[in-house]
Scaffold this motif. Structure first.
Motif, short mmCIF file in Angstrom:
data_model
loop_
_atom_site.label_atom_id
_atom_site.label_comp_id
_atom_site.label_asym_id
_atom_site.label_seq_id
_atom_site.Cartn_x
_atom_site.Cartn_y
_atom_site.Cartn_z
N THR A 70 14.91 -57.33 64.41
CA THR A 70 14.60 -58.76 64.37
C THR A 70 14.26 -59.20 62.95
OG1 THR A 70 13.78 -58.70 66.64
CG2 THR A 70 13.07 -60.56 65.27
N ARG A 71 13.40 -58.43 62.28
CA ARG A 71 13.00 -58.78 60.91
C ARG A 71 14.18 -58.69 59.95
NH1 ARG A 71 11.23 -61.99 57.67
NH2 ARG A 71 10.20 -61.23 55.81
N SER A 72 15.01 -57.65 60.13
CA SER A 72 16.20 -57.50 59.30
C SER A 72 17.13 -58.71 59.48
CB SER A 72 16.94 -56.21 59.66
OG SER A 72 18.14 -56.10 58.93
N ALA A 73 17.33 -59.13 60.70
CA ALA A 73 18.20 -60.28 60.98
C ALA A 73 17.64 -61.56 60.35
CB ALA A 73 18.38 -60.46 62.48
N GLU A 74 16.31 -61.72 60.40
CA GLU A 74 15.68 -62.90 59.79
C GLU A 74 15.93 -62.92 58.28
OE1 GLU A 74 11.91 -63.17 62.93
OE2 GLU A 74 11.59 -62.41 60.90
N LEU A 75 15.76 -61.78 57.65
CA LEU A 75 15.99 -61.70 56.20
C LEU A 75 17.45 -61.95 55.86
CD1 LEU A 75 13.65 -58.73 55.30
CD2 LEU A 75 13.46 -61.07 54.44
#
Length: 133
Positions: A70-75
């Motif tokens: 999720t965090r990777s996708a946000e970045l």
């Protein structure tokens, strides 16, 4: 190309580390390893000049931690101007690898990479860049 010889003085710890580096990377001798390290440094200095480069951010992390994806996708969305593609691979039931292809100013890619690799739970990460010209 002409080769120049010179002497180098190193503390015993550094010499041991150099010899280990030579062995681990299958260099034929210390000179070859030192040459490689100097050339690598020269390329990295060019990246700091904000040249246009292409590359990949490679990360390995636990596949059972959805918050990492999720965090990777946000970045990736925040840096969509430099992200050109993403692939994910299952390495085992516990680990996966994500490769994010990037292209843009080297400083921007480094900034993105630092944020991605800094995500809590990333086991290993590395940015690989190459000039596009």
């Amino acid at each position: 190309m002409t080769v120049s010889r010179f002497g180098v003085s190193l503390e015993e710890e550094l010499l041991t580390a150099l010899d280990q580096y030579v062995t681990e990377n299958n260099f034929s001798n210390r000179s070859q390893a030192i040459r490689y390290l100097i050339e690598k440094n020269m390329v990295e200095q060019k990246w700091k000049c904000d040249n246009l480069v292409a590359g990949a951010v490679v990360m390995v992390y636990g596949s059972l931690k959805p918050e990492i994806r999720t965090r990777s996708a946000e970045l990736q969305l925040q840096y969509r101007d430099v992200v050109i593609g993403v692939q994910q691979f299952n390495l085992s039931e516990q680990n996966c690898m994500e490769i994010i292809a990037v292209k843009g100013a080297s400083r921007r890619l480094t900034e993105l990479s630092d944020k991605l690799i800094g995500i809590k739970g990333i086991q290993h990460g590395k940015l690989i860049m190459s000039k596009t010209e």
